[in-house]
Write an enzyme that holds these catalytic residues in place. Structure first.
Site, PDB file in Angstrom:
ATOM      1  N   LYS A  18       0.836  -1.212   0.000  1.00 54.49           N
ATOM      2  CA  LYS A  18       0.000   0.000   0.000  1.00 54.49           C
ATOM      3  C   LYS A  18       0.866   1.256   0.000  1.00 54.49           C
ATOM      4  O   LYS A  18       0.658   2.175  -0.789  1.00 54.49           O
ATOM      5  CB  LYS A  18      -0.931   0.005   1.229  1.00 54.49           C
ATOM      6  N   ARG A  93     -10.123   0.804   8.199  1.00 57.88           N
ATOM      7  CA  ARG A  93      -9.702  -0.535   8.614  1.00 57.88           C
ATOM      8  C   ARG A  93     -10.773  -1.257   9.410  1.00 57.88           C
ATOM      9  O   ARG A  93     -10.593  -2.413   9.753  1.00 57.88           O
ATOM     10  CB  ARG A  93      -8.476  -0.399   9.520  1.00 57.88           C
ATOM     11  N   ARG A 132      11.796  -4.828   5.415  1.00 55.10           N
ATOM     12  CA  ARG A 132      11.542  -3.437   5.016  1.00 55.10           C
ATOM     13  C   ARG A 132      12.376  -2.434   5.821  1.00 55.10           C
ATOM     14  O   ARG A 132      12.572  -2.588   7.016  1.00 55.10           O
ATOM     15  CB  ARG A 132      10.067  -3.116   5.235  1.00 55.10           C
ATOM     16  N   ARG A 166      10.886  -0.041  11.318  1.00 50.16           N
ATOM     17  CA  ARG A 166       9.759   0.185  12.218  1.00 50.16           C
ATOM     18  C   ARG A 166       9.779  -0.789  13.389  1.00 50.16           C
ATOM     19  O   ARG A 166      10.138  -1.956  13.228  1.00 50.16           O
ATOM     20  CB  ARG A 166       8.444   0.025  11.443  1.00 50.16           C
ATOM     21  N   ARG A 177      -0.676  -8.522  13.200  1.00 49.54           N
ATOM     22  CA  ARG A 177      -1.262  -7.529  12.276  1.00 49.54           C
ATOM     23  C   ARG A 177      -2.066  -8.221  11.171  1.00 49.54           C
ATOM     24  O   ARG A 177      -3.107  -7.737  10.755  1.00 49.54           O
ATOM     25  CB  ARG A 177      -0.151  -6.649  11.691  1.00 49.54           C
TER      26      ARG A 177
HETATM   27  P1  AP5 Z   1       4.854  -1.591   1.914  1.00 46.87           P
HETATM   28  O1  AP5 Z   1       4.479  -0.840   0.698  1.00 46.87           O
HETATM   29  O2  AP5 Z   1       5.587  -0.859   2.986  1.00 46.87           O
HETATM   30  O3  AP5 Z   1       3.576  -2.368   2.476  1.00 46.87           O
HETATM   31  P2  AP5 Z   1       2.283  -1.791   3.186  1.00 46.87           P
HETATM   32  O4  AP5 Z   1       1.097  -2.482   2.579  1.00 46.87           O
HETATM   33  O5  AP5 Z   1       2.268  -0.306   3.213  1.00 46.87           O
HETATM   34  O6  AP5 Z   1       2.536  -2.434   4.608  1.00 46.87           O
HETATM   35  P3  AP5 Z   1       2.471  -1.810   6.060  1.00 46.87           P
HETATM   36  O7  AP5 Z   1       3.198  -2.803   6.929  1.00 46.87           O
HETATM   37  O8  AP5 Z   1       2.933  -0.394   6.119  1.00 46.87           O
HETATM   38  O9  AP5 Z   1       0.965  -1.906   6.316  1.00 46.87           O
HETATM   39  P4  AP5 Z   1       0.262  -1.897   7.639  1.00 46.87           P
HETATM   40  O10 AP5 Z   1      -1.126  -1.795   7.173  1.00 46.87           O
HETATM   41  O11 AP5 Z   1       0.555  -3.016   8.563  1.00 46.87           O
HETATM   42  O12 AP5 Z   1       0.927  -0.636   8.396  1.00 46.87           O
HETATM   43  P5  AP5 Z   1       0.356   0.781   8.794  1.00 46.87           P
HETATM   44  O13 AP5 Z   1       1.482   1.710   8.869  1.00 46.87           O
HETATM   45  O14 AP5 Z   1      -0.835   1.137   7.973  1.00 46.87           O
HETATM   46  O15 AP5 Z   1       5.720  -2.870   1.452  1.00 46.87           O
HETATM   47  C1  AP5 Z   1       6.331  -3.709   2.430  1.00 46.87           C
HETATM   48  C2  AP5 Z   1       7.723  -4.115   1.942  1.00 46.87           C
HETATM   49  O16 AP5 Z   1       7.598  -4.951   0.786  1.00 46.87           O
HETATM   50  C3  AP5 Z   1       8.591  -2.920   1.509  1.00 46.87           C
HETATM   51  O17 AP5 Z   1       9.912  -3.175   1.917  1.00 46.87           O
HETATM   52  C4  AP5 Z   1       8.493  -2.900  -0.025  1.00 46.87           C
HETATM   53  O18 AP5 Z   1       9.698  -2.450  -0.628  1.00 46.87           O
HETATM   54  C5  AP5 Z   1       8.232  -4.372  -0.370  1.00 46.87           C
HETATM   55  N1  AP5 Z   1       7.306  -4.540  -1.471  1.00 46.87           N
HETATM   56  C6  AP5 Z   1       6.204  -3.781  -1.772  1.00 46.87           C
HETATM   57  N2  AP5 Z   1       5.580  -4.256  -2.872  1.00 46.87           N
HETATM   58  C7  AP5 Z   1       6.306  -5.359  -3.273  1.00 46.87           C
HETATM   59  C8  AP5 Z   1       6.168  -6.285  -4.347  1.00 46.87           C
HETATM   60  N3  AP5 Z   1       5.165  -6.175  -5.228  1.00 46.87           N
HETATM   61  N4  AP5 Z   1       7.095  -7.278  -4.445  1.00 46.87           N
HETATM   62  C9  AP5 Z   1       8.117  -7.381  -3.547  1.00 46.87           C
HETATM   63  N5  AP5 Z   1       8.303  -6.515  -2.511  1.00 46.87           N
HETATM   64  C10 AP5 Z   1       7.397  -5.530  -2.374  1.00 46.87           C
HETATM   65  O19 AP5 Z   1      -0.208   0.482  10.259  1.00 46.87           O
HETATM   66  C11 AP5 Z   1       0.666   0.201  11.332  1.00 46.87           C
HETATM   67  C12 AP5 Z   1      -0.137   0.132  12.625  1.00 46.87           C
HETATM   68  O20 AP5 Z   1      -0.787   1.400  12.869  1.00 46.87           O
HETATM   69  C13 AP5 Z   1      -1.291  -0.892  12.617  1.00 46.87           C
HETATM   70  O21 AP5 Z   1      -0.843  -2.182  12.977  1.00 46.87           O
HETATM   71  C14 AP5 Z   1      -2.233  -0.265  13.659  1.00 46.87           C
HETATM   72  O22 AP5 Z   1      -1.797  -0.509  14.968  1.00 46.87           O
HETATM   73  C15 AP5 Z   1      -2.094   1.224  13.384  1.00 46.87           C
HETATM   74  N6  AP5 Z   1      -3.071   1.749  12.404  1.00 46.87           N
HETATM   75  C16 AP5 Z   1      -2.786   2.328  11.194  1.00 46.87           C
HETATM   76  N7  AP5 Z   1      -3.915   2.710  10.564  1.00 46.87           N
HETATM   77  C17 AP5 Z   1      -4.930   2.362  11.396  1.00 46.87           C
HETATM   78  C18 AP5 Z   1      -6.352   2.480  11.305  1.00 46.87           C
HETATM   79  N8  AP5 Z   1      -6.947   3.016  10.206  1.00 46.87           N
HETATM   80  N9  AP5 Z   1      -7.102   2.014  12.325  1.00 46.87           N
HETATM   81  C19 AP5 Z   1      -6.540   1.466  13.433  1.00 46.87           C
HETATM   82  N10 AP5 Z   1      -5.195   1.323  13.581  1.00 46.87           N
HETATM   83  C20 AP5 Z   1      -4.403   1.765  12.570  1.00 46.87           C
END
Ligand code: AP5
Length: 223
Positions: A18, A93, A132, A166, A177
């Protein structure tokens, strides 16, 4: 592009890509990436009341309460740059967040152009997330195997040599997660299908291939 600001939602589990794809769309289409994860991490780093409450929850891999997330999102949506159109990354979410987003958009006469589900396999996500890291200066994302800087140890975008990982990117927390995603967020796929705005993408391919599929959807849904 349509004249009303575009609203695109990226749905998908941790590691689906994402953030990677949202940053690419931001550059290509002039939209603003709005990541609730980034906003929450900024609140934690700043030591705000919301950040203090969110910290332990995030480290455990659970979802932060809807009240906190919605307050942070509403503040961000009120900023002027959002008028260019947004890519919502990691929001909504939960069913309550999806409903609150509908109300917020209705107030400003906006609609969701597309909710795009990045479809991946859970097992591969642990490797993606564990490998990552990001540039500490500009936030550009990298991966130990899948996306390394052109020159080792130097950010392609800004030339910084400082990188960070992170606190929640370890195998154990990633599994929590993923569980939270399947229990609370995956049901939103049906919610957006029922609204007629759902698009699905196979996000197991290479980053550029996923980006090409996304481009087509964004162009078609904002035309
Ligand atoms: P990346 O693009 O970083 O993946 P992502 O989908 O953004 O993953 P996240 O881990 O950031 O998602 P998340 O939803 O857990 O975290 P968030 O910050 O929202 O890609 C990952 C890696 O893979 C990178 O190294 C990239 O280079 C590689 N990659 C990408 N595409 C690839 C491909 N096609 N092939 C190979 N490699 C690839 O949330 C974190 C925490 O915040 C949550 O756990 C929760 O506690 C809280 N939170 C955030 N939003 C909310 C909400 N709306 N409600 C409640 N809690 C929330």
């Amino acid at each position: 592009m349509t004249t009303t600001p575009a609203v695109l939602i990226l749905l998908g589990p941790p590691g689906a890509g994402k953030g990677t794809q949202a940053r690419m769309l931001e550059e290509k289409f002039g939209l603003v990436q709005l990541s609730t994860g980034d906003l929450l991490r900024a609140a934690v780093a700043a030591g705000t009341e919301a950040g203090k409450k969110a910290k332990a929850v995030m480290e455990a891999g659970a979802l932060v309460s809807d009240d906190i997330v919605l307050a942070i999102l509403r503040d961000r949506m009120a900023e002027p740059d959002v008028a260019k159109g947004v890519i919502l990354d990691g929001f909504p979410r939960t069913a309550a967040q999806a409903s609150a987003l509908d109300s917020l958009l209705a107030e400003s006469g906006q609609k969701i152009n597309a909710a795009i589900s990045l479809e991946v396999e859970d097992d591969a996500m642990v490797e993606r997330v564990s490998g990552r890291y990001t540039c500490a200066e500009c936030g550009e994302g990298y991966h130990d195997t899948f996306k390394v800087p052109e020159k080792a140890g130097v950010c392609d975008k800004c030339g910084s040599t400082e990188f960070k990982r992170r606190a929640d990117d370890n195998a154990e927390t990633v599994r929590s997660r993923l569980e939270a995603y399947h229990a609370q967020t995956a049901p939103l796929i049906d919610y957006y299908a029922a609204k007629g705005v759902l698009k699905r993408i196979d996000a197991m391919g290479e980053i550029e291939a996923v980006a090409a599929a996304l481009d087509s959807i964004v162009k078609a849904s904002t035309a």
